[in-house]
Design a protein around this motif. Structure first.
Motif, short mmCIF file in Angstrom:
data_model
loop_
_atom_site.label_atom_id
_atom_site.label_comp_id
_atom_site.label_asym_id
_atom_site.label_seq_id
_atom_site.Cartn_x
_atom_site.Cartn_y
_atom_site.Cartn_z
N UNK A 1 8.80 13.70 -6.02
CA UNK A 1 8.79 12.63 -5.04
C UNK A 1 9.78 11.55 -5.50
N UNK A 2 10.64 11.15 -4.60
CA UNK A 2 11.64 10.14 -4.94
C UNK A 2 10.98 8.78 -5.09
N UNK A 3 11.70 7.87 -5.72
CA UNK A 3 11.18 6.51 -5.91
C UNK A 3 10.96 5.82 -4.56
N UNK A 4 11.85 6.07 -3.59
CA UNK A 4 11.69 5.49 -2.24
C UNK A 4 10.45 6.06 -1.55
N UNK A 5 10.23 7.38 -1.68
CA UNK A 5 9.03 8.00 -1.09
C UNK A 5 7.77 7.41 -1.71
N UNK A 6 7.81 7.22 -3.03
CA UNK A 6 6.66 6.64 -3.73
C UNK A 6 6.41 5.21 -3.25
N UNK A 7 7.48 4.44 -3.07
CA UNK A 7 7.37 3.05 -2.58
C UNK A 7 6.79 3.04 -1.17
N UNK A 8 7.28 3.94 -0.31
CA UNK A 8 6.76 4.02 1.07
C UNK A 8 5.29 4.39 1.08
N UNK A 9 4.92 5.33 0.23
CA UNK A 9 3.51 5.76 0.13
C UNK A 9 2.64 4.60 -0.35
N UNK A 10 3.14 3.86 -1.33
CA UNK A 10 2.41 2.70 -1.85
C UNK A 10 2.22 1.66 -0.75
N UNK A 11 3.26 1.40 0.02
CA UNK A 11 3.16 0.41 1.10
C UNK A 11 2.20 0.86 2.20
N UNK A 12 2.14 2.15 2.46
CA UNK A 12 1.15 2.66 3.44
C UNK A 12 -0.27 2.43 2.92
N UNK A 13 -0.47 2.62 1.63
CA UNK A 13 -1.79 2.38 1.04
C UNK A 13 -2.13 0.89 1.10
N UNK A 14 -1.18 0.04 0.78
CA UNK A 14 -1.38 -1.41 0.86
C UNK A 14 -1.79 -1.78 2.29
N UNK A 15 -1.15 -1.17 3.27
CA UNK A 15 -1.49 -1.45 4.66
C UNK A 15 -2.90 -0.97 5.01
N UNK A 16 -3.34 0.12 4.42
CA UNK A 16 -4.72 0.59 4.63
C UNK A 16 -5.72 -0.42 4.06
N UNK A 17 -5.41 -0.98 2.90
CA UNK A 17 -6.26 -2.02 2.31
C UNK A 17 -6.30 -3.22 3.26
N UNK A 18 -5.14 -3.61 3.78
CA UNK A 18 -5.08 -4.75 4.70
C UNK A 18 -5.92 -4.49 5.94
N UNK A 19 -5.82 -3.30 6.50
CA UNK A 19 -6.60 -2.95 7.70
C UNK A 19 -8.09 -3.02 7.41
N UNK A 20 -8.50 -2.51 6.25
CA UNK A 20 -9.91 -2.59 5.86
C UNK A 20 -10.36 -4.05 5.79
N UNK A 21 -9.55 -4.89 5.14
CA UNK A 21 -9.92 -6.31 4.99
C UNK A 21 -10.02 -7.01 6.35
N UNK A 22 -9.16 -6.65 7.28
CA UNK A 22 -9.20 -7.22 8.63
C UNK A 22 -10.46 -6.75 9.36
N UNK A 23 -10.68 -5.45 9.37
CA UNK A 23 -11.77 -4.88 10.16
C UNK A 23 -13.15 -5.15 9.57
N UNK A 24 -13.27 -5.12 8.26
CA UNK A 24 -14.58 -5.26 7.63
C UNK A 24 -14.92 -6.70 7.24
N UNK A 25 -13.92 -7.50 6.90
CA UNK A 25 -14.20 -8.83 6.39
C UNK A 25 -13.55 -9.93 7.21
#
Length: 151
Positions: A1-25
């Motif tokens: 996995x390239x560094x850019x792919x890893x960064x994109x994957x990390x940002x998708x995960x960060x966005x999932x955390x953000x969605x959880x915080x919005x919806x649940x809290x």
């Protein structure tokens, strides 16, 4: 996995955390993004500028959210010797603090329910509505008391 792919994957995960915080809290998305980034970044510290750039947030919005997260003890400001920049990191016990606050609120609502029961009298639909809430919250509180979090 390239560094850019890893960064994109990390940002998708960060966005999932953000969605959880919005919806649940009901937190603003930026707050969840900050928490998500500070959980997954390596090294664990980031400057406000680095955070803003990574999550594509304005500095003004970031500053108010950083102040909020610092005030409630989920993140802290750290200094690196010889570096004038302030860095932020998530507290090691941040999630314990979140859960403990929720548990404390259950106990507080239990007191409110007791007052409501006294006010509502002994029987009727309104008493049952209050008792149902009280039983549910007491059940959760008791489970937590029997299974304390380890930090």
């Amino acid at each position: 996995m390239s560094s850019q792919d890893n960064q994109d994957e990390m940002l998708r995960w960060v966005e999932r955390v953000a969605t959880f915080c919005v919806e649940e809290w009901a937190l603003p998305p930026i707050t969840g993004r900050i928490l998500g980034l500070l959980m997954i970044c390596e090294p664990p510290e980031r400057s406000a500028g680095q955070i803003a750039e990574t999550i594509q947030a304005s500095r003004a919005s970031l500053t108010s959210n950083m102040r909020f997260l610092t005030a409630i003890g989920l993140i802290r400001k750290v200094r690196v010797p010889g570096d004038r920049t302030a860095y932020y990191r998530i507290e090691d016990d941040a999630w314990h603090k979140v859960i403990q606050r929720k548990l404390d609120s259950l106990a507080a609502f239990g007191d409110i329910a007791e007052q409501g029961l006294a006010l509502a009298g002994g029987e009727g639909a309104r008493v049952e509505r209050i008792r149902t809430a009280q039983r549910s919250l007491t059940w959760l509180r008791d489970i937590a008391a029997r299974n304390p979090l380890k930090t």
